[in-house]
Design a protein around this motif. Sequence first.
Motif, PDB file in Angstrom:
ATOM      1  N   ILE A 267       0.830  -1.204   0.000  1.00  0.00           N
ATOM      2  CA  ILE A 267       0.000   0.000   0.000  1.00  0.00           C
ATOM      3  C   ILE A 267       0.863   1.252   0.000  1.00  0.00           C
ATOM      4  O   ILE A 267       0.592   2.217  -0.727  1.00  0.00           O
ATOM      5  CB  ILE A 267      -0.940  -0.011   1.229  1.00  0.00           C
ATOM      6  CG1 ILE A 267      -1.994  -1.114   1.079  1.00  0.00           C
ATOM      7  CG2 ILE A 267      -1.630   1.344   1.408  1.00  0.00           C
ATOM      8  CD1 ILE A 267      -2.800  -1.364   2.334  1.00  0.00           C
ATOM      9  N   ALA A 268       1.934   1.229   0.794  1.00  0.00           N
ATOM     10  CA  ALA A 268       2.812   2.401   0.901  1.00  0.00           C
ATOM     11  C   ALA A 268       3.714   2.579  -0.306  1.00  0.00           C
ATOM     12  O   ALA A 268       4.295   3.652  -0.507  1.00  0.00           O
ATOM     13  CB  ALA A 268       3.666   2.287   2.163  1.00  0.00           C
ATOM     14  N   GLY A 269       3.868   1.508  -1.111  1.00  0.00           N
ATOM     15  CA  GLY A 269       4.707   1.593  -2.301  1.00  0.00           C
ATOM     16  C   GLY A 269       6.145   1.186  -2.096  1.00  0.00           C
ATOM     17  O   GLY A 269       6.974   1.337  -2.999  1.00  0.00           O
ATOM     18  N   GLY A 338     -11.099 -11.920   3.444  1.00  0.00           N
ATOM     19  CA  GLY A 338     -11.028 -11.855   4.892  1.00  0.00           C
ATOM     20  C   GLY A 338      -9.693 -12.253   5.483  1.00  0.00           C
ATOM     21  O   GLY A 338      -9.600 -12.553   6.680  1.00  0.00           O
ATOM     22  N   LEU A 339      -8.644 -12.269   4.673  1.00  0.00           N
ATOM     23  CA  LEU A 339      -7.318 -12.607   5.199  1.00  0.00           C
ATOM     24  C   LEU A 339      -6.870 -11.577   6.228  1.00  0.00           C
ATOM     25  O   LEU A 339      -6.191 -11.909   7.204  1.00  0.00           O
ATOM     26  CB  LEU A 339      -6.297 -12.680   4.056  1.00  0.00           C
ATOM     27  CG  LEU A 339      -4.857 -12.976   4.481  1.00  0.00           C
ATOM     28  CD1 LEU A 339      -4.742 -14.423   4.966  1.00  0.00           C
ATOM     29  CD2 LEU A 339      -3.879 -12.713   3.343  1.00  0.00           C
ATOM     30  N   VAL A 340      -7.239 -10.327   6.003  1.00  0.00           N
ATOM     31  CA  VAL A 340      -6.818  -9.255   6.898  1.00  0.00           C
ATOM     32  C   VAL A 340      -7.965  -8.265   7.078  1.00  0.00           C
ATOM     33  O   VAL A 340      -8.726  -8.002   6.150  1.00  0.00           O
ATOM     34  CB  VAL A 340      -5.562  -8.549   6.338  1.00  0.00           C
ATOM     35  CG1 VAL A 340      -5.838  -7.900   4.991  1.00  0.00           C
ATOM     36  CG2 VAL A 340      -5.025  -7.519   7.315  1.00  0.00           C
ATOM     37  N   ARG A 341      -8.105  -7.744   8.281  1.00  0.00           N
ATOM     38  CA  ARG A 341      -9.117  -6.731   8.555  1.00  0.00           C
ATOM     39  C   ARG A 341      -8.639  -5.371   8.069  1.00  0.00           C
ATOM     40  O   ARG A 341      -7.473  -5.010   8.251  1.00  0.00           O
ATOM     41  CB  ARG A 341      -9.395  -6.665  10.057  1.00  0.00           C
ATOM     42  CG  ARG A 341     -10.260  -7.788  10.562  1.00  0.00           C
ATOM     43  CD  ARG A 341     -10.295  -7.867  12.073  1.00  0.00           C
ATOM     44  NE  ARG A 341     -10.181  -6.572  12.743  1.00  0.00           N
ATOM     45  CZ  ARG A 341      -9.916  -6.449  14.054  1.00  0.00           C
ATOM     46  NH1 ARG A 341      -9.720  -7.523  14.781  1.00  0.00           N
ATOM     47  NH2 ARG A 341      -9.841  -5.261  14.605  1.00  0.00           N
ATOM     48  N   VAL A 342      -9.542  -4.623   7.477  1.00  0.00           N
ATOM     49  CA  VAL A 342      -9.185  -3.319   6.925  1.00  0.00           C
ATOM     50  C   VAL A 342      -8.686  -2.373   8.011  1.00  0.00           C
ATOM     51  O   VAL A 342      -7.747  -1.597   7.789  1.00  0.00           O
ATOM     52  CB  VAL A 342     -10.376  -2.698   6.162  1.00  0.00           C
ATOM     53  CG1 VAL A 342     -10.061  -1.265   5.736  1.00  0.00           C
ATOM     54  CG2 VAL A 342     -10.719  -3.532   4.938  1.00  0.00           C
ATOM     55  N   ASP A 343      -9.290  -2.422   9.199  1.00  0.00           N
ATOM     56  CA  ASP A 343      -8.859  -1.498  10.255  1.00  0.00           C
ATOM     57  C   ASP A 343      -7.421  -1.772  10.696  1.00  0.00           C
ATOM     58  O   ASP A 343      -6.692  -0.845  11.071  1.00  0.00           O
ATOM     59  CB  ASP A 343      -9.814  -1.555  11.448  1.00  0.00           C
ATOM     60  CG  ASP A 343      -9.878  -2.928  12.094  1.00  0.00           C
ATOM     61  OD1 ASP A 343      -9.791  -3.931  11.360  1.00  0.00           O
ATOM     62  OD2 ASP A 343     -10.017  -3.001  13.325  1.00  0.00           O
ATOM     63  N   ASP A 348      -2.355   3.658  11.081  1.00  0.00           N
ATOM     64  CA  ASP A 348      -1.183   4.529  11.203  1.00  0.00           C
ATOM     65  C   ASP A 348      -0.719   5.117   9.864  1.00  0.00           C
ATOM     66  O   ASP A 348      -1.479   5.784   9.185  1.00  0.00           O
ATOM     67  CB  ASP A 348      -0.037   3.768  11.888  1.00  0.00           C
ATOM     68  CG  ASP A 348      -0.456   3.220  13.250  1.00  0.00           C
ATOM     69  OD1 ASP A 348      -1.244   3.895  13.930  1.00  0.00           O
ATOM     70  OD2 ASP A 348      -0.008   2.127  13.617  1.00  0.00           O
ATOM     71  N   ASP A 349       0.525   4.804   9.475  1.00  0.00           N
ATOM     72  CA  ASP A 349       1.179   5.496   8.359  1.00  0.00           C
ATOM     73  C   ASP A 349       0.540   5.257   6.998  1.00  0.00           C
ATOM     74  O   ASP A 349       0.772   6.039   6.074  1.00  0.00           O
ATOM     75  CB  ASP A 349       2.661   5.093   8.289  1.00  0.00           C
ATOM     76  CG  ASP A 349       3.438   5.540   9.511  1.00  0.00           C
ATOM     77  OD1 ASP A 349       2.932   6.425  10.235  1.00  0.00           O
ATOM     78  OD2 ASP A 349       4.534   5.010   9.758  1.00  0.00           O
ATOM     79  N   VAL A 350      -0.211   4.191   6.832  1.00  0.00           N
ATOM     80  CA  VAL A 350      -0.783   3.892   5.515  1.00  0.00           C
ATOM     81  C   VAL A 350      -2.252   4.288   5.400  1.00  0.00           C
ATOM     82  O   VAL A 350      -2.896   3.984   4.399  1.00  0.00           O
ATOM     83  CB  VAL A 350      -0.608   2.398   5.146  1.00  0.00           C
ATOM     84  CG1 VAL A 350       0.857   2.033   5.056  1.00  0.00           C
ATOM     85  CG2 VAL A 350      -1.334   1.506   6.143  1.00  0.00           C
ATOM     86  N   ALA A 351      -2.776   4.979   6.396  1.00  0.00           N
ATOM     87  CA  ALA A 351      -4.201   5.323   6.396  1.00  0.00           C
ATOM     88  C   ALA A 351      -4.590   6.157   5.178  1.00  0.00           C
ATOM     89  O   ALA A 351      -5.594   5.879   4.506  1.00  0.00           O
ATOM     90  CB  ALA A 351      -4.559   6.072   7.682  1.00  0.00           C
ATOM     91  N   SER A 352      -3.800   7.156   4.857  1.00  0.00           N
ATOM     92  CA  SER A 352      -4.146   8.024   3.721  1.00  0.00           C
ATOM     93  C   SER A 352      -4.002   7.287   2.399  1.00  0.00           C
ATOM     94  O   SER A 352      -4.809   7.449   1.486  1.00  0.00           O
ATOM     95  CB  SER A 352      -3.274   9.276   3.718  1.00  0.00           C
ATOM     96  OG  SER A 352      -1.908   8.929   3.619  1.00  0.00           O
ATOM     97  N   ALA A 353      -2.970   6.432   2.290  1.00  0.00           N
ATOM     98  CA  ALA A 353      -2.780   5.646   1.068  1.00  0.00           C
ATOM     99  C   ALA A 353      -3.937   4.664   0.890  1.00  0.00           C
ATOM    100  O   ALA A 353      -4.367   4.401  -0.244  1.00  0.00           O
ATOM    101  CB  ALA A 353      -1.453   4.897   1.120  1.00  0.00           C
ATOM    102  N   CYS A 354      -4.456   4.131   1.994  1.00  0.00           N
ATOM    103  CA  CYS A 354      -5.604   3.215   1.919  1.00  0.00           C
ATOM    104  C   CYS A 354      -6.823   3.922   1.327  1.00  0.00           C
ATOM    105  O   CYS A 354      -7.550   3.349   0.520  1.00  0.00           O
ATOM    106  CB  CYS A 354      -5.942   2.693   3.304  1.00  0.00           C
ATOM    107  SG  CYS A 354      -4.972   1.242   3.808  1.00  0.00           S
ATOM    108  N   LYS A 355      -7.035   5.152   1.745  1.00  0.00           N
ATOM    109  CA  LYS A 355      -8.185   5.904   1.238  1.00  0.00           C
ATOM    110  C   LYS A 355      -8.106   6.072  -0.271  1.00  0.00           C
ATOM    111  O   LYS A 355      -9.112   5.964  -0.973  1.00  0.00           O
ATOM    112  CB  LYS A 355      -8.270   7.267   1.909  1.00  0.00           C
ATOM    113  CG  LYS A 355      -8.671   7.206   3.369  1.00  0.00           C
ATOM    114  CD  LYS A 355      -8.774   8.593   3.982  1.00  0.00           C
ATOM    115  CE  LYS A 355      -9.187   8.512   5.446  1.00  0.00           C
ATOM    116  NZ  LYS A 355      -9.297   9.851   6.067  1.00  0.00           N
ATOM    117  N   SER A 356      -6.906   6.305  -0.774  1.00  0.00           N
ATOM    118  CA  SER A 356      -6.750   6.477  -2.223  1.00  0.00           C
ATOM    119  C   SER A 356      -7.028   5.187  -2.986  1.00  0.00           C
ATOM    120  O   SER A 356      -7.350   5.218  -4.184  1.00  0.00           O
ATOM    121  CB  SER A 356      -5.335   6.965  -2.559  1.00  0.00           C
ATOM    122  OG  SER A 356      -4.371   5.965  -2.290  1.00  0.00           O
ATOM    123  N   LEU A 357      -6.939   4.045  -2.288  1.00  0.00           N
ATOM    124  CA  LEU A 357      -7.220   2.748  -2.900  1.00  0.00           C
ATOM    125  C   LEU A 357      -8.652   2.277  -2.628  1.00  0.00           C
ATOM    126  O   LEU A 357      -9.029   1.178  -3.008  1.00  0.00           O
ATOM    127  CB  LEU A 357      -6.229   1.699  -2.395  1.00  0.00           C
ATOM    128  CG  LEU A 357      -4.745   1.917  -2.746  1.00  0.00           C
ATOM    129  CD1 LEU A 357      -3.896   0.857  -2.073  1.00  0.00           C
ATOM    130  CD2 LEU A 357      -4.534   1.886  -4.252  1.00  0.00           C
TER     131      LEU A 357
END
Length: 360
Positions: A267-269, A338-343, A348-357
């Motif tokens: 996600i962070a690149g 369901g491998l990983v929960r979105v929250d 933390d550091d990838v929250a903004s990048a998650c929003k863009s995805l």
Amino acid sequence: MNAIMRRALTGAMALSLAAPLAACGQDHQDAGAGKDSIGLLLPENKADRYEKFDRRIITSRVASLCLECKVDYHNAEQQVGTQKQQFDALVKKGVKVIILDPVDSQAAKSWVDAAAKKGVKVIAYDRLAEGDVAAYVSYDNEKIGRLQGEGILAALGSQAANSDIVMMNGSPTDPNAPSYKKGAHDVLDGKVHKIVYEKDIPDWSAATAKKKMSDVIKARGPQGFDAVYSANDGMAGGIAEALKSAGLKNIPVGGQDAELPALQRVIAGTQSFTIYKEVRPEAETAAEIAFRLLRGKKISSLTSTTATSSSKAAIPARLFKAQLVDRKNLKDTVVRDGLVRVDLLCADDVASACKSLGLE
């Protein structure tokens, strides 16, 4: 018959009934080690998957198939000697079916062969153990290597033909590592300019991968390579740290296992892709094969192919497919399944990048 005599007779009858019942209970307990127990030996606990997924899924599936069955579980913590002791202890207990993910497939040969002579069925799980194994459940590991190679090429794009690649391969004691490496070479060789550095990393050590990556940066300079193939996500984490410490950005790094930190790096690149292997079908199939072997039933409907080791041919096998995961399809693969929960993923550091995805 007076009351005293009735009480004495009743007590005697109770004792006579209790004795065989107690004996039956003891017989069941003793026989349980073989009749109703399945051994599960996993190799290490550094990778998230073994404790969080494999162990839990196998145990749950066995319980759903057999209420009286027990999974006798042990983790070797990457120590061959420890795993041998655990294996031998299961055989000594009378366990007749063992699911084995070997720390060292070659070292396991003598244990497997000795156990097979005693009627113990060994299912090689995830890694193909040498010796007289009864079945093998894993993935098409050369295909995984090819997916990794294709991921590197995709990340390099039109610059691939002019690119120099660093390859950090898996542990030399893991029988899957050569398959990953072969698959990756099948794709990369002739498609990139050159493999400028290649190393097998003992025990899949992230710390060793980090050090080797730092050594490459010092030896070749920051412009001396264009992408890094990492055989798994743990090592990719160490490699990413080395690149960050050197101030290097936009260097494609691949991995495998879809671990949470790796997905966050995707996600962070700072990691280009990982390989998603659905653990559930692999683990549940191994559990069902183990149960059938425990009860003397056929497993042919569960083993759609065969595998060959250096010591045995035509091993009944089931090999599952894997999938490359990058920023584009992360939402429709590991998140959807369901491998990983979105929250947790988007903390933390990838929250903004998650929003863009679109991950919120």
